[in-house]
Design an enzyme around this catalytic site. Structure first.
Site, PDB file in Angstrom:
ATOM      1  N   GLY A 183      -5.466   1.402 -13.232  1.00 31.26           N
ATOM      2  CA  GLY A 183      -6.740   1.147 -12.566  1.00 31.26           C
ATOM      3  C   GLY A 183      -7.873   1.700 -13.412  1.00 31.26           C
TER       4      GLY A 183
ATOM      5  N   ASP B  65       0.860  -1.179   0.000  1.00 30.55           N
ATOM      6  CA  ASP B  65       0.000   0.000   0.000  1.00 30.55           C
ATOM      7  C   ASP B  65       0.900   1.234   0.000  1.00 30.55           C
ATOM      8  OD1 ASP B  65      -1.625   2.126   0.661  1.00 30.55           O
ATOM      9  OD2 ASP B  65      -2.645   1.085   2.289  1.00 30.55           O
ATOM     10  N   ILE B  66       0.746   2.070  -0.991  1.00 36.32           N
ATOM     11  CA  ILE B  66       1.667   3.209  -1.128  1.00 36.32           C
ATOM     12  C   ILE B  66       1.534   4.198   0.028  1.00 36.32           C
ATOM     13  CG2 ILE B  66       0.258   4.745  -2.569  1.00 36.32           C
ATOM     14  CD1 ILE B  66       3.033   4.904  -4.245  1.00 36.32           C
TER      15      ILE B  66
ATOM     16  N   TYR C 241      -8.004   4.158 -15.275  1.00 38.55           N
ATOM     17  CA  TYR C 241      -7.605   4.673 -16.591  1.00 38.55           C
ATOM     18  C   TYR C 241      -7.313   3.572 -17.616  1.00 38.55           C
ATOM     19  CZ  TYR C 241      -7.572   9.584 -15.035  1.00 38.55           C
ATOM     20  OH  TYR C 241      -7.929  10.825 -14.595  1.00 38.55           O
TER      21      TYR C 241
ATOM     22  N   GLY D 260      -9.566   5.017  -6.060  1.00 37.07           N
ATOM     23  CA  GLY D 260      -8.309   4.270  -6.196  1.00 37.07           C
ATOM     24  C   GLY D 260      -7.224   4.791  -5.285  1.00 37.07           C
TER      25      GLY D 260
ATOM     26  N   ASP E 252      -5.594   7.530  -5.396  1.00 35.15           N
ATOM     27  CA  ASP E 252      -5.785   8.943  -5.067  1.00 35.15           C
ATOM     28  C   ASP E 252      -6.629   9.085  -3.787  1.00 35.15           C
ATOM     29  OD1 ASP E 252      -5.979  11.697  -5.233  1.00 35.15           O
ATOM     30  OD2 ASP E 252      -6.989  11.745  -7.168  1.00 35.15           O
TER      31      ASP E 252
HETATM   32  P1  ADP Z   1      -5.517   5.475 -12.554  1.00 36.36           P
HETATM   33  O1  ADP Z   1      -6.725   6.395 -12.615  1.00 36.36           O
HETATM   34  O2  ADP Z   1      -4.217   6.199 -12.850  1.00 36.36           O
HETATM   35  O3  ADP Z   1      -5.711   4.232 -13.346  1.00 36.36           O
HETATM   36  P2  ADP Z   1      -6.090   4.066 -10.025  1.00 36.36           P
HETATM   37  O4  ADP Z   1      -5.957   4.610  -8.642  1.00 36.36           O
HETATM   38  O5  ADP Z   1      -7.462   3.701 -10.482  1.00 36.36           O
HETATM   39  O6  ADP Z   1      -5.378   5.141 -10.980  1.00 36.36           O
HETATM   40  O7  ADP Z   1      -5.164   2.783 -10.185  1.00 36.36           O
HETATM   41  C1  ADP Z   1      -3.771   2.825 -10.344  1.00 36.36           C
HETATM   42  C2  ADP Z   1      -3.133   1.623  -9.655  1.00 36.36           C
HETATM   43  O8  ADP Z   1      -3.063   1.866  -8.253  1.00 36.36           O
HETATM   44  C3  ADP Z   1      -3.911   0.303  -9.821  1.00 36.36           C
HETATM   45  O9  ADP Z   1      -2.963  -0.707 -10.169  1.00 36.36           O
HETATM   46  C4  ADP Z   1      -4.482   0.055  -8.432  1.00 36.36           C
HETATM   47  O10 ADP Z   1      -4.557  -1.334  -8.154  1.00 36.36           O
HETATM   48  C5  ADP Z   1      -3.431   0.692  -7.560  1.00 36.36           C
HETATM   49  N1  ADP Z   1      -3.800   1.072  -6.185  1.00 36.36           N
HETATM   50  C6  ADP Z   1      -5.008   1.344  -5.637  1.00 36.36           C
HETATM   51  N2  ADP Z   1      -4.866   1.674  -4.326  1.00 36.36           N
HETATM   52  C7  ADP Z   1      -3.536   1.597  -4.040  1.00 36.36           C
HETATM   53  C8  ADP Z   1      -2.732   1.796  -2.865  1.00 36.36           C
HETATM   54  N3  ADP Z   1      -3.283   2.142  -1.701  1.00 36.36           N
HETATM   55  N4  ADP Z   1      -1.390   1.610  -2.964  1.00 36.36           N
HETATM   56  C9  ADP Z   1      -0.811   1.273  -4.129  1.00 36.36           C
HETATM   57  N5  ADP Z   1      -1.497   1.078  -5.267  1.00 36.36           N
HETATM   58  C10 ADP Z   1      -2.836   1.232  -5.229  1.00 36.36           C
END
Ligand code: ADP
Length: 178
Positions: free
Chosen positions: A125, A16-17, A127, A38, A40
């Site tokens: 995700g 988890d980032i 996008y 997501g 963000d």
């Molecule tokens: P985008 O709109 O750029 O596609 P998303 O947030 O929908 O962004 O997804 C981008 C990536 O982040 C996906 O691979 C998703 O699984 C991942 N993701 C979602 N939550 C987290 C998190 N807490 N930590 C790391 N990666 C995450």
């Protein structure tokens, strides 16, 4: 999985980032910078409402560009907000924008003297960017940047689940950086 690029490290982890202790974490934001779902949404929840307040003053961010804010309640001192492209089929311009999102994020990190940065898999995700292609663009861009900028000591890709981690591992295996 971890590889050396010159004196720097490029690392792939599942996680988890929002929990990362790198100096900066990168947010896959949208152009308004006013929050979304997501990664963000997770970053804004973990950082607290002051992050959104700072983002409101920035007036948005173009696709392929990046801007920086403080990290507030996060362990990371900075959040670098970048906007990846929405995938609309194979297209060199879309690929260029994804590459630019990674490169601009690292350039912005340099302006703050940041030496460790964690990235999510931008655009994979909501996008809709295909994982394998997104992984290869992400890794190529990070490797080229680290080769030119040894001031950045660590780039960590924080992949949210096993499927995304495996796509990045396969791609890094194919690129086989020396
Ligand atoms: P985008 O709109 O750029 O596609 P998303 O947030 O929908 O962004 O997804 C981008 C990536 O982040 C996906 O691979 C998703 O699984 C991942 N993701 C979602 N939550 C987290 C998190 N807490 N930590 C790391 N990666 C995450």
């Amino acid at each position: 999985m971890k590889v050396k690029i010159g004196s720097s490290v490029l690392e792939l982890v599942q996680g988890d980032i929002t929990q990362q202790d790198t100096e900066a974490i990168v947010n896959a934001a949208n152009r308004t910078l006013l929050g979304g779902g997501g990664v963000d949404g997770a970053i804004h929840r973990a950082a607290g409402p002051e992050l959104l307040a700072e983002c409101r003053n920035l007036g948005g961010c173009d696709t392929g560009d990046a801007v920086v804010t403080r990290g507030y309640k996060l362990k990371a001192k900075y959040v670098i907000h970048t906007v990846g492209p929405v995938y609309q089929g194979p297209n060199p311009n879309t690929e260029r924008l994804l590459e630019s999102a990674y490169r601009r994020s690292l350039e912005v990190a340099l302006t703050k003297g940041v030496y460790s940065v964690a990235f999510p898999a931008i655009s994979t995700g909501a996008y809709g960017y295909p994982l394998g292609e997104a992984a290869s663009v992400a890794l190529r861009t990070a490797i080229v940047f680290l080769q030119a900028h040894p001031e950045i000591k660590l780039v960590r890709f924080v992949l949210f689940n096993q499927r995304v981690l495996e796509a990045f591992e396969e791609s890094l295996g194919r690129l086989n950086p020396a």
